[in-house]
Design a protein around this motif. Structure first.
Motif, PDB file in Angstrom:
ATOM      1  N   GLY A 119      12.291 -11.853  15.010  1.00  0.00           N
ATOM      2  CA  GLY A 119      13.439 -11.030  14.440  1.00  0.00           C
ATOM      3  C   GLY A 119      12.976 -10.486  12.819  1.00  0.00           C
ATOM      4  O   GLY A 119      14.107 -10.209  12.059  1.00  0.00           O
ATOM      5  N   LEU A 120      11.856 -10.140  12.661  1.00  0.00           N
ATOM      6  CA  LEU A 120      11.349  -9.598  11.546  1.00  0.00           C
ATOM      7  C   LEU A 120      11.261 -10.484  10.323  1.00  0.00           C
ATOM      8  O   LEU A 120      11.350 -10.103   9.261  1.00  0.00           O
ATOM      9  N   THR A 121      11.448 -11.774  10.655  1.00  0.00           N
ATOM     10  CA  THR A 121      11.573 -12.829   9.538  1.00  0.00           C
ATOM     11  C   THR A 121      10.439 -13.640   9.263  1.00  0.00           C
ATOM     12  O   THR A 121      10.116 -14.164   8.273  1.00  0.00           O
ATOM     13  N   HIS A 122       9.526 -13.564  10.054  1.00  0.00           N
ATOM     14  CA  HIS A 122       8.087 -14.689   9.941  1.00  0.00           C
ATOM     15  C   HIS A 122       6.864 -13.530  10.170  1.00  0.00           C
ATOM     16  O   HIS A 122       6.668 -13.412  11.360  1.00  0.00           O
ATOM     17  N   MET A 123       6.489 -13.287   9.210  1.00  0.00           N
ATOM     18  CA  MET A 123       5.252 -12.455   9.143  1.00  0.00           C
ATOM     19  C   MET A 123       3.855 -13.036   9.445  1.00  0.00           C
ATOM     20  O   MET A 123       2.926 -12.453   9.848  1.00  0.00           O
ATOM     21  N   GLU A 124       3.897 -14.568   9.527  1.00  0.00           N
ATOM     22  CA  GLU A 124       2.563 -15.323   9.543  1.00  0.00           C
ATOM     23  C   GLU A 124       3.053 -16.243  10.573  1.00  0.00           C
ATOM     24  O   GLU A 124       3.967 -16.913  10.543  1.00  0.00           O
ATOM     25  N   GLU A 125       2.119 -16.690  11.573  1.00  0.00           N
ATOM     26  CA  GLU A 125       2.132 -17.505  12.618  1.00  0.00           C
ATOM     27  C   GLU A 125       2.284 -19.039  11.995  1.00  0.00           C
ATOM     28  O   GLU A 125       1.569 -19.350  11.078  1.00  0.00           O
ATOM     29  N   SER A 126       3.219 -19.479  12.571  1.00  0.00           N
ATOM     30  CA  SER A 126       3.581 -21.134  11.975  1.00  0.00           C
ATOM     31  C   SER A 126       2.893 -22.008  12.941  1.00  0.00           C
ATOM     32  O   SER A 126       2.823 -21.781  14.195  1.00  0.00           O
ATOM     33  N   PHE A 127       2.186 -22.960  12.418  1.00  0.00           N
ATOM     34  CA  PHE A 127       1.507 -24.054  13.495  1.00  0.00           C
ATOM     35  C   PHE A 127       2.320 -25.209  13.296  1.00  0.00           C
ATOM     36  O   PHE A 127       1.699 -26.367  13.312  1.00  0.00           O
ATOM     37  N   LEU A 184       3.925  -7.853  12.947  1.00  0.00           N
ATOM     38  CA  LEU A 184       5.085  -7.641  13.754  1.00  0.00           C
ATOM     39  C   LEU A 184       4.794  -8.338  15.050  1.00  0.00           C
ATOM     40  O   LEU A 184       5.450  -8.825  15.942  1.00  0.00           O
ATOM     41  N   LEU A 185       3.548  -7.893  15.621  1.00  0.00           N
ATOM     42  CA  LEU A 185       3.008  -8.600  16.943  1.00  0.00           C
ATOM     43  C   LEU A 185       1.643  -9.476  16.736  1.00  0.00           C
ATOM     44  O   LEU A 185       1.241  -9.712  17.788  1.00  0.00           O
ATOM     45  N   GLN A 186       1.975 -10.219  15.592  1.00  0.00           N
ATOM     46  CA  GLN A 186       0.923 -11.388  15.259  1.00  0.00           C
ATOM     47  C   GLN A 186      -0.566 -11.000  15.688  1.00  0.00           C
ATOM     48  O   GLN A 186      -1.070 -11.846  16.470  1.00  0.00           O
ATOM     49  N   LEU A 187      -0.986 -10.153  14.980  1.00  0.00           N
ATOM     50  CA  LEU A 187      -2.304  -9.818  15.184  1.00  0.00           C
ATOM     51  C   LEU A 187      -3.347 -10.995  14.813  1.00  0.00           C
ATOM     52  O   LEU A 187      -2.898 -11.751  13.804  1.00  0.00           O
ATOM     53  N   THR A 188      -4.022 -11.244  15.875  1.00  0.00           N
ATOM     54  CA  THR A 188      -4.535 -12.623  15.821  1.00  0.00           C
ATOM     55  C   THR A 188      -6.268 -12.526  15.994  1.00  0.00           C
ATOM     56  O   THR A 188      -6.597 -11.556  16.820  1.00  0.00           O
ATOM     57  N   LEU A 189      -7.103 -13.420  15.476  1.00  0.00           N
ATOM     58  CA  LEU A 189      -8.567 -13.510  15.665  1.00  0.00           C
ATOM     59  C   LEU A 189      -9.165 -12.418  14.929  1.00  0.00           C
ATOM     60  O   LEU A 189      -9.023 -11.369  14.912  1.00  0.00           O
TER      61      LEU A 189
END
Length: 281
Positions: A119-127, A184-189
Motif C-alpha cells: 500500500g505504498l508504504t514499503h519501497m524496498e523488499e524485506s527479507f 511500486l512493483l518491486q523491480l528486481t534483478l
C-alpha cells in the motif's frame, strides 16, 4: 459498466515534450529516452468521452481527472496523507506516459502495486521472513540450504535467493541484496535495473537505491508495466495474467485481486460521479 471501463480515457496529459516519446503504449527498453521532469506543471487534462462519436459524460466534461492523495488513502488502507502526497505528481505523470489511463488499467496497476509495496508504504523488499512463509514463496530455490542460518541475515538471504539469476552474480557478488525488489512493483534483478537504466538514462545500476524514491519508484513501475504489456490483460480483466507477468508463481493472487477490486470501486465512484466510495472518510 464494462463499456465505461473499457472505453474511457480518464487521465490528462502533463506538460511534456511529447515529440520525444513514441506513440504506442507497449514500451520497452529500446523506446526513446524521455525528457526531464517538471513536477511544478499541472495537468491540462482531457475531456471525458465515450468511444462513440458525439457522446460524452455530462459530469466534469472538459475537466482533468487526476490521481489525488485522497484517492490513494481510500485505495490503500492505513496510508498516511503525508506519504500519499509524495506519490501524486509522479503517478499522474508516469501513468499518463504509459497509457495506464482507464479504470481497468489503473485499478489493476494499483492492485498489483498495493500488494507489492504494501500500500505504498514499503519501497524496498524485506527479507524478514519466518521459515514457513519463506518456503511458500521461495521453496524451490532453497534446496538443501540451512534455512535457519539464512534467516539470521536479510542480506545473506537475499544474496542466496537471487544468486545467478537475471544477470546477478554468485552469492558472494552481493547482487541479490544490491538488486533486491524496489519501487511500486518491486523491480528486481540486475538485468531489469539495467533495462530501466537504458530506457531512462538514469544509472540505477550504480545507484539502485534511487528506485526506492517516489519519483523512480513510480517511473520504474510504469515502465515495467508497459514493457510487460500489462495493459492488454488489464483491459480484459484477466487479473491472473496481469499477476503472472509480475510474479510467475501467482503468489498471493487473492490479495492482488481484492486490492484491484477496491481500487476499481474507488476510481469508479470518483470518475463516474457515484458519490462517496465505501472507503471515503
Amino acid at each position: 459498466m464494462n463499456f465505461f471501463e473499457d472505453s474511457i480515457k480518464v487521465l490528462g496529459r502533463m506538460h511534456h515534450d511529447w515529440s520525444r516519446d513514441q506513440p504506442h503504449s507497449d514500451v520497452g527498453p529500446g523506446w526513446s529516452r524521455l525528457g526531464s521532469v517538471d513536477f511544478g506543471t499541472r495537468s491540462t487534462g482531457v475531456n471525458f468521452r465515450q468511444s462513440m462519436p458525439g457522446r460524452r459524460f455530462d459530469r466534469d466534461f472538459g475537466q482533468p481527472f487526476e490521481i489525488t492523495a485522497s484517492l490513494l488513502t481510500q485505495m490503500f488502507h492505513g496510508l498516511s496523507r503525508a506519504i500519499a502526497d509524495t506519490f501524486v505528481a509522479p503517478l499522474n505523470l508516469y501513468m499518463c506516459r504509459h497509457n495506464i489511463d482507464t479504470i481497468n488499467r489503473m485499478a489493476a496497476f494499483f492492485g498489483q502495486a498495493g500488494h507489492e509495496c504494501k500500500g505504498l508504504t514499503h519501497m524496498e523488499e524485506s527479507f524478514h521472513y519466518k521459515e514457513e512463509r519463506l518456503r511458500s514463496v521461495f521453496g524451490a530455490k532453497l534446496g538443501n540450504a540451512d534455512v535457519s542460518e539464512l534467516l539470521k541475515s536479510q542480506e545473506a538471504l537475499a544474496n542466496f535467493i537471487y544468486a545467478n539469476e537475471g544477470g546477478n552474480g554468485a552469492v558472494k557478488s552481493g547482487d541479490g541484496w544490491r538488486f533486491r525488489g524496489r519501487g511500486l512493483l518491486q523491480l528486481t534483478l540486475r538485468q531489469n535495473y539495467a533495462a530501466f537504466a537504458k530506457f531512462s538514462g538514469i544509472d540505477v545500476v550504480a545507484n539502485p537505491d534511487l528506485i526506492a524514491k517516489p519519483t523512480y519508484a513510480v517511473w520504474s513501475a510504469c515502465w515495467y508495466w508497459g514493457w510487460r504489456r500489462l495493459n492488454n490483460p488489464a483491459d480484459s480483466g484477466d487479473l491472473p495474467e496481469v499477476t503472472r507477468r509480475i510474479n510467475a508463481k501467482l503468489v498471493d493472487l487473492d490479495d492482488r485481486i481484492n486490492r484491484t477490486n477496491r481500487a476499481r470501486e474507488v476510481l469508479r465512484h470518483s470518475i463516474l460521479g457515484l458519490g462517496a466510495s465505501p472507503w471515503q472518510i
